[in-house]
Design an enzyme around this catalytic site. Structure first.
Site, PDB file in Angstrom:
ATOM      1  N   ASN A   9       0.756  -1.099  -0.008  1.00 56.86           N
ATOM      2  CA  ASN A   9       0.061   0.213   0.188  1.00 56.86           C
ATOM      3  C   ASN A   9       0.962   1.237   0.042  1.00 56.86           C
ATOM      4  O   ASN A   9       1.321   1.682   0.934  1.00 56.86           O
ATOM      5  CB  ASN A   9      -1.016  -0.020   1.485  1.00 56.86           C
ATOM      6  N   LYS A  11       0.161   4.083  -0.166  1.00 56.64           N
ATOM      7  CA  LYS A  11      -0.644   5.263   0.578  1.00 56.64           C
ATOM      8  C   LYS A  11      -0.457   6.762  -0.508  1.00 56.64           C
ATOM      9  O   LYS A  11      -0.209   6.625  -1.664  1.00 56.64           O
ATOM     10  CB  LYS A  11       0.019   5.652   1.812  1.00 56.64           C
ATOM     11  N   HIS A  95      -9.478   0.766   5.034  1.00 52.93           N
ATOM     12  CA  HIS A  95      -8.213   0.971   5.511  1.00 52.93           C
ATOM     13  C   HIS A  95      -8.500   1.887   7.014  1.00 52.93           C
ATOM     14  O   HIS A  95      -9.360   2.471   6.904  1.00 52.93           O
ATOM     15  CB  HIS A  95      -7.143   1.516   4.853  1.00 52.93           C
ATOM     16  N   GLU A  97      -6.713   4.294   8.056  1.00 54.03           N
ATOM     17  CA  GLU A  97      -6.751   5.866   7.633  1.00 54.03           C
ATOM     18  C   GLU A  97      -8.210   6.330   6.938  1.00 54.03           C
ATOM     19  O   GLU A  97      -8.245   7.325   7.136  1.00 54.03           O
ATOM     20  CB  GLU A  97      -5.516   6.091   6.689  1.00 54.03           C
ATOM     21  N   GLU A 167      -4.924  -5.091  10.627  1.00 56.92           N
ATOM     22  CA  GLU A 167      -3.908  -3.958  10.761  1.00 56.92           C
ATOM     23  C   GLU A 167      -4.086  -3.433  12.297  1.00 56.92           C
ATOM     24  O   GLU A 167      -4.846  -2.550  12.034  1.00 56.92           O
ATOM     25  CB  GLU A 167      -4.120  -3.109   9.520  1.00 56.92           C
ATOM     26  N   GLY A 173       2.850   2.352  10.893  1.00 59.89           N
ATOM     27  CA  GLY A 173       3.738   3.576  10.641  1.00 59.89           C
ATOM     28  C   GLY A 173       4.370   3.745  11.847  1.00 59.89           C
ATOM     29  O   GLY A 173       5.026   5.151  11.798  1.00 59.89           O
ATOM     30  N   SER A 213       3.953  -2.026  10.182  1.00 55.81           N
ATOM     31  CA  SER A 213       5.144  -2.056  10.431  1.00 55.81           C
ATOM     32  C   SER A 213       5.857  -3.460  10.266  1.00 55.81           C
ATOM     33  O   SER A 213       6.747  -3.897  10.779  1.00 55.81           O
ATOM     34  CB  SER A 213       5.735  -1.613  11.928  1.00 55.81           C
TER      35      SER A 213
HETATM   36  P1  13P Z   1       3.330   0.304   7.667  1.00 57.89           P
HETATM   37  O1  13P Z   1       3.871  -0.839   6.932  1.00 57.89           O
HETATM   38  O2  13P Z   1       4.031   1.591   6.945  1.00 57.89           O
HETATM   39  O3  13P Z   1       3.178   0.400   9.033  1.00 57.89           O
HETATM   40  O4  13P Z   1       1.831   0.551   6.926  1.00 57.89           O
HETATM   41  C1  13P Z   1       1.024  -0.548   7.206  1.00 57.89           C
HETATM   42  C2  13P Z   1      -0.390  -0.093   6.404  1.00 57.89           C
HETATM   43  O5  13P Z   1      -1.129   0.644   7.061  1.00 57.89           O
HETATM   44  C3  13P Z   1      -0.480  -0.873   5.136  1.00 57.89           C
HETATM   45  O6  13P Z   1      -1.794  -0.715   4.715  1.00 57.89           O
END
Ligand code: 13P
Length: 250
Positions: A9, A11, A95, A97, A167, A173, A213
């Protein structure tokens, strides 16, 4: 045997040049000993270019979101038909976010799920708890709501297209990866929920990915857990070598 999947992803990252370079590097580094399905989910604007770049490569393309509406006066939205025409065969939905920053509810996520599945997309439905929820002992309650309401009424014919991503929000992150035991426990619980919805045999065939992560160093131990079938990777998917190493971690 459940399908093993490693999805990246991206983003809201990459310039057009960076997106092109990243896909070219992935194409170069891809090797036949990679046994999982690899998927990249760039920003909408680069979907067509990335998919043209990955033409003739086994790496699949996904979008990071879809509209649940088919077409029409929905300013700023992108339909399933559009992302398919741009080369995507996967879509990430729900997701954390999107849930926390853009107010997506389980109800709208369910509509997106059906929109994607009914138009032949593979849909990665995300779920996961915040640290506050985990500390308040609400992990199972949150996962139950996100899975049961997100899936809702879903025809069994779509099962082969359904993928789940667990997740934990506190791991995204932050560098605070869930321990393999914490991740396995949540995945096992999600599979039990799926079993309650679809029956045990069907639940055993649904891939559940871990995200948060996950990187080239910890992917191996996470993927060795019995209910973890791959990863949804954020930051580490922006580095071609790391993403390839993760895909080789099974
Ligand atoms: P990170 O791997 O940067 O922690 O992000 C995970 C994520 O949100 C994937 O959709």
């Amino acid at each position: 045997m459940r399908k093993k999947i490693v999805a990246g992803n991206w983003k809201m990252n990459t310039t057009l040049t960076e997106a092109k370079n990243l896909t070219s590097e992935l194409k170069q580094l891809f090797s036949n000993d990679i046994k999982c399905e690899m998927v990249v989910c760039p920003p909408f604007t680069w979907l067509t270019t990335v998919s043209e770049n990955l033409n003739n490569s086994p790496i699949k393309i996904g979008s990071q979101n879809i509209s649940h509406q088919e077409k029409g006066a929905f300013t700023g939205e992108t339909s399933v038909a559009m992302i398919k025409e741009a080369g995507a065969t996967y879509a990430i939905i729900g997701h954390s976010e999107r849930r926390s920053l853009y107010g997506e509810t389980n109800e709208v996520i369910h509509q997106k799920l059906i929109a994607g599945l009914s138009q032949q997309l593979n849909v990665i439905l995300c779920c996961g708890e915040t640290l506050e929820e985990r500390n308040a002992g609400k992990l199972e309650e949150i996962l139950t709501a996100q899975i049961q309401l997100g899936i809702g009424e879903m025809s069994l014919e779509y099962l082969p297209q359904l993928v789940i991503a667990y997740e934990p929000v506190w791991a995204i992150g932050t560098g605070l990866t869930a321990s393999p035991e914490q991740a396995q426990e949540a995945h096992y619980f999600i599979r039990k929920l799926l079993s309650g919805i679809f029956g045990e045999t069907a639940a055993n065939n649904i891939s559940i990915l871990y995200g948060g992560s996950c990187n080239a160093s910890n992917a191996g131990v996470l993927f060795s857990q019995s209910d973890i079938d791959g990863g949804l990777i954020g930051g580490a998917s922006l580095k071609a070598q790391d993403f390839i190493t993760i895909a080789k971690s099974f």
